[in-house]
Structures are given as C-alpha cells and as structure tokens.
Design a protein around this motif. Structure first.
Motif, PDB file in Angstrom:
ATOM      1  N   ILE A  83       0.837  -1.208   0.000  1.00 15.05           N
ATOM      2  CA  ILE A  83       0.000   0.000   0.000  1.00 15.05           C
ATOM      3  C   ILE A  83       0.872   1.259   0.000  1.00 15.05           C
ATOM      4  O   ILE A  83       0.636   2.199  -0.777  1.00 15.05           O
ATOM      5  N   VAL A 109      -8.348  -1.359  -1.447  1.00 16.70           N
ATOM      6  CA  VAL A 109      -7.461  -0.268  -1.014  1.00 16.70           C
ATOM      7  C   VAL A 109      -6.605   0.203  -2.201  1.00 16.70           C
ATOM      8  O   VAL A 109      -6.466   1.407  -2.441  1.00 16.70           O
ATOM      9  N   LYS A 112      -8.543   2.404  -4.480  1.00  9.88           N
ATOM     10  CA  LYS A 112      -8.731   3.763  -3.920  1.00  9.88           C
ATOM     11  C   LYS A 112      -7.462   4.596  -4.064  1.00  9.88           C
ATOM     12  O   LYS A 112      -7.520   5.821  -4.194  1.00  9.88           O
TER      13      LYS A 112
END
Ligand code: ATP
Length: 141
Positions: A83, A109, A112
């Motif tokens: 991430i 995630v 996004k």
C-alpha cells in the motif's frame, strides 16, 4: 520510439516471473527488494537489481523511479509495504502502476489509491483454467 522501462518491487514468484519475462523480451528492467540473496540471484538477468526497502520517498527518488513508464508492485503478504509503495508511486506520477493484491480488501485499497491495474493472480489463473477447461479446445471429460 523509446522502449518502455519497467521497475518491479518485490521478488516473490510473481515479481521474478514478470521481471525475467520482460527482460528476456529485451526491455529495460529494474528490480528492488530488501533481500540481498534475492537481488544477487536475479542480478545477471535484469538491467538493474537494487537492494532497498522501497517504502520511503527519498529512496524512490534516489533510484530515479520517476523516469520509469510502468511500475509493478509485486508484494502480496506485506500489505502495508504494498500500500505504501503504491501510494508513493502514484504521488511521484508514474504513468502506469500495476499492483498485486492478496485479498479482496487489499484490492479495494489499491483501487482507492489509484493503481491502474490490480492483479489477483490465483483468482485470475483459476478463471483462465476454468474457461480453458470448458472451451472447445479440449476433449470433453
Ligand atoms: P509470491 O509472488 O511468491 O506469491 P508474495 O505475494 O507472497 O509472493 P511476499 O512474499 O509478500 O509476496 O513478498 C514478495 C517480495 O517482496 C519479497 O521478496 C520481499 O522481500 C519483497 N518486499 C517486501 N517488502 C518490501 C519493500 N518494502 N520494498 C521492496 N520489496 C519488498
């Protein structure tokens, strides 16, 4: 026309497979992984192999990452690293970021964060194999 340059973060089975395939096809490939052993193993097969933790903006800038056309984040288990690196790559402005997800929440995630393509290898391979098994190309069991 200039050939695309690729950088791959993480040398698990997926990362090594992507890196060596691109390199064999004649593309410039940089790989980054904190494991000295993995970096040594692949160093003769790619253009640049760098031992580093990529979760740091200064490290990415020092490596000249902004000059690459495509970045592949091939880190599954360490979701936090995946991430953080994806976020930094999008902030730097890499045109096309491919990220490997290990779970559905990881996938969401990454979406996004703006990853351009997200891969769930086991899911995609399962679909491909099933499609292949029911296509007309094989003998009907
Ligand atoms: P596989 O592709 O084999 O299924 P995986 O998805 O389980 O692997 P991991 O084992 O989580 O992937 O990690 C793959 C690689 O990513 C490892 O070689 C690990 O050293 C590397 N890695 C982990 N953290 C970082 C980081 N911060 N920067 C760069 N590489 C990292």
């Amino acid at each position: 026309m200039k050939r695309k340059q690729f950088v791959i973060f993480g040398l698990g089975r997926f990362g090594v497979s992507v890196a060596t395939t691109l390199s064999e096809a004649g593309y410039e490939v940089m790989v980054v992984d904190p494991s000295e052993e993995k970096i040594q193993e692949i160093s003769s097969l790619v253009t640049h192999a760098v031992q580093a933790d990529a979760t740091d903006m200064d490290t990415l800038c020092a490596l000249g990452i902004r000059n690459f056309d495509v970045a592949i984040v091939a880190i599954g288990k360490d979701m936090q690293a995946s991430i953080m690196i994806t976020l930094l790559l999008k902030e730097i402005g890499i045109p096309y970021v491919v990220a490997k997800a290990s779970t559905e929440i990881h996938q969401r995630v990454l979406e996004k964060l703006g990853a351009d393509r997200i891969i769930l290898p086991e899911y995609e391979m399962g679909r491909r194999i099933a499609t292949n098994l029911i296509s007309g190309n094989i003998i009907d069991y």
